[in-house]
Design an enzyme around this catalytic site. Sequence first.
Site, PDB file in Angstrom:
ATOM      1  N   ARG A  10       0.863  -1.174   0.000  1.00 56.86           N
ATOM      2  CA  ARG A  10       0.000   0.000   0.000  1.00 56.86           C
ATOM      3  C   ARG A  10       0.903   1.228   0.000  1.00 56.86           C
ATOM      4  NH1 ARG A  10      -3.207  -3.471  -1.153  1.00 56.86           N
ATOM      5  NH2 ARG A  10      -5.076  -4.073  -0.008  1.00 56.86           N
ATOM      6  N   MET A  22      -3.176 -11.532  -1.676  1.00 59.66           N
ATOM      7  CA  MET A  22      -4.022 -12.717  -1.862  1.00 59.66           C
ATOM      8  C   MET A  22      -4.123 -13.150  -3.324  1.00 59.66           C
ATOM      9  SD  MET A  22      -4.809 -13.606   1.106  1.00 59.66           S
ATOM     10  CE  MET A  22      -5.947 -14.940   0.747  1.00 59.66           C
ATOM     11  N   GLN A  27     -11.895  -8.224   0.067  1.00 61.89           N
ATOM     12  CA  GLN A  27     -12.603  -6.973  -0.228  1.00 61.89           C
ATOM     13  C   GLN A  27     -13.922  -7.202   0.478  1.00 61.89           C
ATOM     14  OE1 GLN A  27     -14.708  -4.396  -0.518  1.00 61.89           O
ATOM     15  NE2 GLN A  27     -15.737  -5.524  -2.158  1.00 61.89           N
ATOM     16  N   THR A  54     -19.215 -15.897   6.047  1.00 60.02           N
ATOM     17  CA  THR A  54     -20.082 -14.797   6.449  1.00 60.02           C
ATOM     18  C   THR A  54     -21.567 -15.126   6.373  1.00 60.02           C
ATOM     19  OG1 THR A  54     -20.869 -12.603   5.741  1.00 60.02           O
ATOM     20  CG2 THR A  54     -19.780 -13.931   4.075  1.00 60.02           C
ATOM     21  N   GLU A  62     -23.608 -13.197   5.204  1.00 60.83           N
ATOM     22  CA  GLU A  62     -24.098 -12.691   3.912  1.00 60.83           C
ATOM     23  C   GLU A  62     -24.426 -13.838   2.963  1.00 60.83           C
ATOM     24  OE1 GLU A  62     -24.526  -9.519   2.180  1.00 60.83           O
ATOM     25  OE2 GLU A  62     -24.831  -8.935   4.264  1.00 60.83           O
ATOM     26  N   TYR A  68     -20.054 -10.008  -3.477  1.00 61.39           N
ATOM     27  CA  TYR A  68     -19.244 -10.348  -2.291  1.00 61.39           C
ATOM     28  C   TYR A  68     -19.687 -11.695  -1.719  1.00 61.39           C
ATOM     29  CZ  TYR A  68     -18.049 -10.323   2.723  1.00 61.39           C
ATOM     30  OH  TYR A  68     -17.627 -10.680   3.978  1.00 61.39           O
ATOM     31  N   LYS A  79     -17.669 -15.215  -1.376  1.00 65.48           N
ATOM     32  CA  LYS A  79     -17.474 -15.864  -0.064  1.00 65.48           C
ATOM     33  C   LYS A  79     -18.020 -17.296  -0.065  1.00 65.48           C
ATOM     34  CE  LYS A  79     -15.435 -13.086   2.945  1.00 65.48           C
ATOM     35  NZ  LYS A  79     -14.227 -13.451   3.693  1.00 65.48           N
TER      36      LYS A  79
HETATM   37  P1  NAP Z   1     -11.620  -5.510   6.933  1.00 65.37           P
HETATM   38  O1  NAP Z   1     -11.473  -4.623   8.125  1.00 65.37           O
HETATM   39  O2  NAP Z   1     -12.173  -4.965   5.681  1.00 65.37           O
HETATM   40  O3  NAP Z   1     -10.151  -6.141   6.633  1.00 65.37           O
HETATM   41  C1  NAP Z   1      -9.864  -6.750   5.414  1.00 65.37           C
HETATM   42  C2  NAP Z   1      -8.382  -7.065   5.369  1.00 65.37           C
HETATM   43  O4  NAP Z   1      -8.075  -7.694   4.102  1.00 65.37           O
HETATM   44  C3  NAP Z   1      -7.454  -5.828   5.461  1.00 65.37           C
HETATM   45  O5  NAP Z   1      -6.349  -6.126   6.255  1.00 65.37           O
HETATM   46  C4  NAP Z   1      -7.015  -5.647   4.023  1.00 65.37           C
HETATM   47  O6  NAP Z   1      -5.771  -4.989   3.870  1.00 65.37           O
HETATM   48  C5  NAP Z   1      -6.905  -7.093   3.573  1.00 65.37           C
HETATM   49  N1  NAP Z   1      -6.851  -7.213   2.111  1.00 65.37           N
HETATM   50  C6  NAP Z   1      -7.703  -6.684   1.208  1.00 65.37           C
HETATM   51  N2  NAP Z   1      -7.320  -7.000  -0.042  1.00 65.37           N
HETATM   52  C7  NAP Z   1      -6.184  -7.747   0.089  1.00 65.37           C
HETATM   53  C8  NAP Z   1      -5.313  -8.369  -0.846  1.00 65.37           C
HETATM   54  N3  NAP Z   1      -5.526  -8.293  -2.163  1.00 65.37           N
HETATM   55  N4  NAP Z   1      -4.252  -9.062  -0.373  1.00 65.37           N
HETATM   56  C9  NAP Z   1      -4.017  -9.137   0.961  1.00 65.37           C
HETATM   57  N5  NAP Z   1      -4.805  -8.562   1.891  1.00 65.37           N
HETATM   58  C10 NAP Z   1      -5.881  -7.873   1.447  1.00 65.37           C
HETATM   59  O7  NAP Z   1     -12.500  -6.794   7.318  1.00 65.37           O
HETATM   60  P2  NAP Z   1     -12.920  -7.360   8.767  1.00 65.37           P
HETATM   61  O8  NAP Z   1     -14.175  -6.705   9.188  1.00 65.37           O
HETATM   62  O9  NAP Z   1     -11.740  -7.359   9.644  1.00 65.37           O
HETATM   63  O10 NAP Z   1     -13.312  -8.854   8.385  1.00 65.37           O
HETATM   64  C11 NAP Z   1     -12.328  -9.883   8.362  1.00 65.37           C
HETATM   65  C12 NAP Z   1     -12.803 -10.992   7.430  1.00 65.37           C
HETATM   66  O11 NAP Z   1     -14.023 -11.533   7.923  1.00 65.37           O
HETATM   67  C13 NAP Z   1     -13.094 -10.559   6.003  1.00 65.37           C
HETATM   68  O12 NAP Z   1     -12.769 -11.627   5.159  1.00 65.37           O
HETATM   69  C14 NAP Z   1     -14.599 -10.339   5.991  1.00 65.37           C
HETATM   70  O13 NAP Z   1     -15.113 -10.498   4.682  1.00 65.37           O
HETATM   71  C15 NAP Z   1     -15.045 -11.430   6.927  1.00 65.37           C
HETATM   72  N6  NAP Z   1     -16.281 -11.180   7.697  1.00 65.37           N
HETATM   73  C16 NAP Z   1     -16.432 -10.015   8.377  1.00 65.37           C
HETATM   74  C17 NAP Z   1     -17.574  -9.816   9.146  1.00 65.37           C
HETATM   75  C18 NAP Z   1     -17.780  -8.546   9.924  1.00 65.37           C
HETATM   76  O14 NAP Z   1     -18.918  -8.285  10.325  1.00 65.37           O
HETATM   77  N7  NAP Z   1     -16.728  -7.782  10.230  1.00 65.37           N
HETATM   78  C19 NAP Z   1     -18.566 -10.819   9.181  1.00 65.37           C
HETATM   79  C20 NAP Z   1     -18.353 -12.004   8.484  1.00 65.37           C
HETATM   80  C21 NAP Z   1     -17.201 -12.193   7.752  1.00 65.37           C
HETATM   81  P3  NAP Z   1      -5.756  -3.382   3.579  1.00 65.37           P
HETATM   82  O15 NAP Z   1      -6.323  -2.746   4.788  1.00 65.37           O
HETATM   83  O16 NAP Z   1      -4.341  -3.103   3.333  1.00 65.37           O
HETATM   84  O17 NAP Z   1      -6.609  -3.192   2.366  1.00 65.37           O
HETATM   85  O1  G4F Z   2     -22.671  -2.303   7.821  1.00 71.17           O
HETATM   86  P1  G4F Z   2     -22.994  -2.854   6.478  1.00 71.17           P
HETATM   87  O2  G4F Z   2     -22.327  -2.223   5.317  1.00 71.17           O
HETATM   88  O3  G4F Z   2     -22.720  -4.406   6.588  1.00 71.17           O
HETATM   89  P2  G4F Z   2     -23.210  -5.676   5.716  1.00 71.17           P
HETATM   90  O4  G4F Z   2     -23.571  -5.286   4.341  1.00 71.17           O
HETATM   91  O5  G4F Z   2     -24.216  -6.394   6.531  1.00 71.17           O
HETATM   92  O6  G4F Z   2     -21.852  -6.518   5.621  1.00 71.17           O
HETATM   93  C1  G4F Z   2     -20.982  -6.675   6.745  1.00 71.17           C
HETATM   94  O7  G4F Z   2     -21.361  -7.823   7.470  1.00 71.17           O
HETATM   95  C2  G4F Z   2     -21.219  -9.058   6.730  1.00 71.17           C
HETATM   96  C3  G4F Z   2     -21.698 -10.188   7.664  1.00 71.17           C
HETATM   97  O8  G4F Z   2     -23.083 -10.343   7.522  1.00 71.17           O
HETATM   98  C4  G4F Z   2     -19.768  -9.229   6.334  1.00 71.17           C
HETATM   99  F1  G4F Z   2     -19.598 -10.400   5.669  1.00 71.17           F
HETATM  100  C5  G4F Z   2     -19.350  -8.067   5.453  1.00 71.17           C
HETATM  101  O9  G4F Z   2     -17.959  -8.194   5.128  1.00 71.17           O
HETATM  102  C6  G4F Z   2     -19.548  -6.773   6.231  1.00 71.17           C
HETATM  103  O10 G4F Z   2     -18.658  -6.764   7.314  1.00 71.17           O
HETATM  104  O11 G4F Z   2     -24.574  -2.755   6.222  1.00 71.17           O
HETATM  105  C7  G4F Z   2     -25.510  -3.281   7.145  1.00 71.17           C
HETATM  106  C8  G4F Z   2     -26.927  -2.910   6.723  1.00 71.17           C
HETATM  107  C9  G4F Z   2     -27.237  -3.194   5.254  1.00 71.17           C
HETATM  108  O12 G4F Z   2     -28.526  -3.749   5.167  1.00 71.17           O
HETATM  109  C10 G4F Z   2     -27.227  -1.828   4.588  1.00 71.17           C
HETATM  110  O13 G4F Z   2     -28.072  -1.700   3.457  1.00 71.17           O
HETATM  111  O14 G4F Z   2     -27.058  -1.480   6.874  1.00 71.17           O
HETATM  112  C11 G4F Z   2     -27.729  -0.979   5.745  1.00 71.17           C
HETATM  113  N1  G4F Z   2     -27.419   0.440   5.580  1.00 71.17           N
HETATM  114  C12 G4F Z   2     -28.329   1.446   5.610  1.00 71.17           C
HETATM  115  N2  G4F Z   2     -27.721   2.616   5.374  1.00 71.17           N
HETATM  116  C13 G4F Z   2     -26.209   0.969   5.347  1.00 71.17           C
HETATM  117  C14 G4F Z   2     -26.396   2.342   5.212  1.00 71.17           C
HETATM  118  N3  G4F Z   2     -24.992   0.395   5.237  1.00 71.17           N
HETATM  119  C15 G4F Z   2     -23.927   1.219   5.006  1.00 71.17           C
HETATM  120  N4  G4F Z   2     -22.704   0.665   4.935  1.00 71.17           N
HETATM  121  N5  G4F Z   2     -24.070   2.568   4.851  1.00 71.17           N
HETATM  122  C16 G4F Z   2     -25.296   3.191   4.945  1.00 71.17           C
HETATM  123  O15 G4F Z   2     -25.394   4.401   4.786  1.00 71.17           O
END
Ligand code: NAP
Ligand code: G4F
Length: 330
Positions: free
Chosen positions: A39, A65, A89, A131, A133, A155, A159
């Site tokens: 980055r 990745m 992503q 996830t 999702e 997405y 996944k």
């Molecule tokens: P996040 O904050 O968006 O972190 C994503 C990570 O992936 C960052 O470190 C990013 O690096 C790295 N990355 C992106 N593109 C890459 C590439 N091409 N090569 C190597 N690394 C790369 O996500 P998170 O919320 O911590 O979530 C962690 C994982 O759990 C993700 O796979 C997400 O999809 C999954 N997940 C999240 C939730 C949730 O609610 N948080 C729920 C279910 C599943 P940079 O910052 O440098 O871009």
């Molecule tokens: O916070 P969000 O963007 O999360 P979303 O789409 O649920 O996805 C997150 O959780 C997933 C697990 O279920 C992960 F896999 C994924 O990587 C990510 O971490 O949106 C939550 C909800 C959606 O229904 C969206 O339409 O909030 C609604 N929303 C309403 N207004 C909004 C907004 N979301 C965002 N980001 N921004 C808004 O202004």
Amino acid sequence: MTSVDRSAFITGITGQDGAYLAQLLLAKGYKVYGLSPRRSNSDINLARLEWLGIARDVELLDGDMTDLSSLIRALQTANPTEVYNLAAQSFVKTSWDQPLLTGQVTGLGAANLLEAVRLIKPDARFYQASTSEMYGLIQEPMQSETTPFYPRSPYAVAKLYAHWLTVNYRESFGLFACSGILFNHESPLRGLEFVTRKVTDGVARIKLGLAKELRLGNIDAKRDWGHARDYVEAMWLMLQQETADDFVIATGRTTTVRDMCKIAFEAAGLAIDEHLVIDPAFFRPAEVEVLLGNPSKAHQKLGWEATTSLETMIREMYEADLARLRQLNH
Ligand code: NAP
Ligand code: G4F
């Protein structure tokens, strides 16, 4: 195995979950390696690890990745006992604008890492960040490990590929590969584009007179929200079991975006109706209207349960944003 023999390789270590997981594993005595994609600004990229005070305690290895050779080299260097694939992503809305990149990083990226593990370290235990999702257009009111999937975004489709590939590598090659189907989890380290953090940051800005309104999309959507600190514990627990398996990790409670917002506005002592604006720009081409997880299996087999209520978490996030914005604007 003693704790000093244990080492972990985390992709996505600079993200929300990666930072908390690294903190957890360091506290358990692991040697922690993380994949570090190129980055232009490493200061920004290390911000979460800095915030937790662990940036100097982890060893970062260059790689991406989408580049199998870099993953092979990183695994050769780290020689880890556990591999956590958290890189993605991960912003759902972006996946409609960048579907190919999302497929390459979030879907094929997992395939690259599974191949690297199979070639270099087949005895390592593997965790895939799946996830809720994937349930998308839900087929059951409460989603468990046996609920059919119906992804609703590029997405989620990517996944789902990574999820089934993890299961397939377990069944085909005997890898100790687990898929954690995690419902939404948040924290002060959450990216500002996700709705909880957008809300706590936005409300803090209004409180400090830096903004007047908060613009959101579909506030009728419902999510099962937990705290990231609790959820990384579940990832680790999955890799400590006798056999590899898949688990839903959730709170078992669902709340509308509207009610989550109310918690933040109440914490600030502000009236939601005076500041919240609905903006069609934030609606999605296809919505996941409601998610509600059933964490019974994780409860029974891992002894895991969520410990942080939505109210406590949103207040924690709001206070953290308020403190950060005060400092920035001092
Ligand atoms: P996040 O904050 O968006 O972190 C994503 C990570 O992936 C960052 O470190 C990013 O690096 C790295 N990355 C992106 N593109 C890459 C590439 N091409 N090569 C190597 N690394 C790369 O996500 P998170 O919320 O911590 O979530 C962690 C994982 O759990 C993700 O796979 C997400 O999809 C999954 N997940 C999240 C939730 C949730 O609610 N948080 C729920 C279910 C599943 P940079 O910052 O440098 O871009
Ligand atoms: O916070 P969000 O963007 O999360 P979303 O789409 O649920 O996805 C997150 O959780 C997933 C697990 O279920 C992960 F896999 C994924 O990587 C990510 O971490 O949106 C939550 C909800 C959606 O229904 C969206 O339409 O909030 C609604 N929303 C309403 N207004 C909004 C907004 N979301 C965002 N980001 N921004 C808004 O202004």
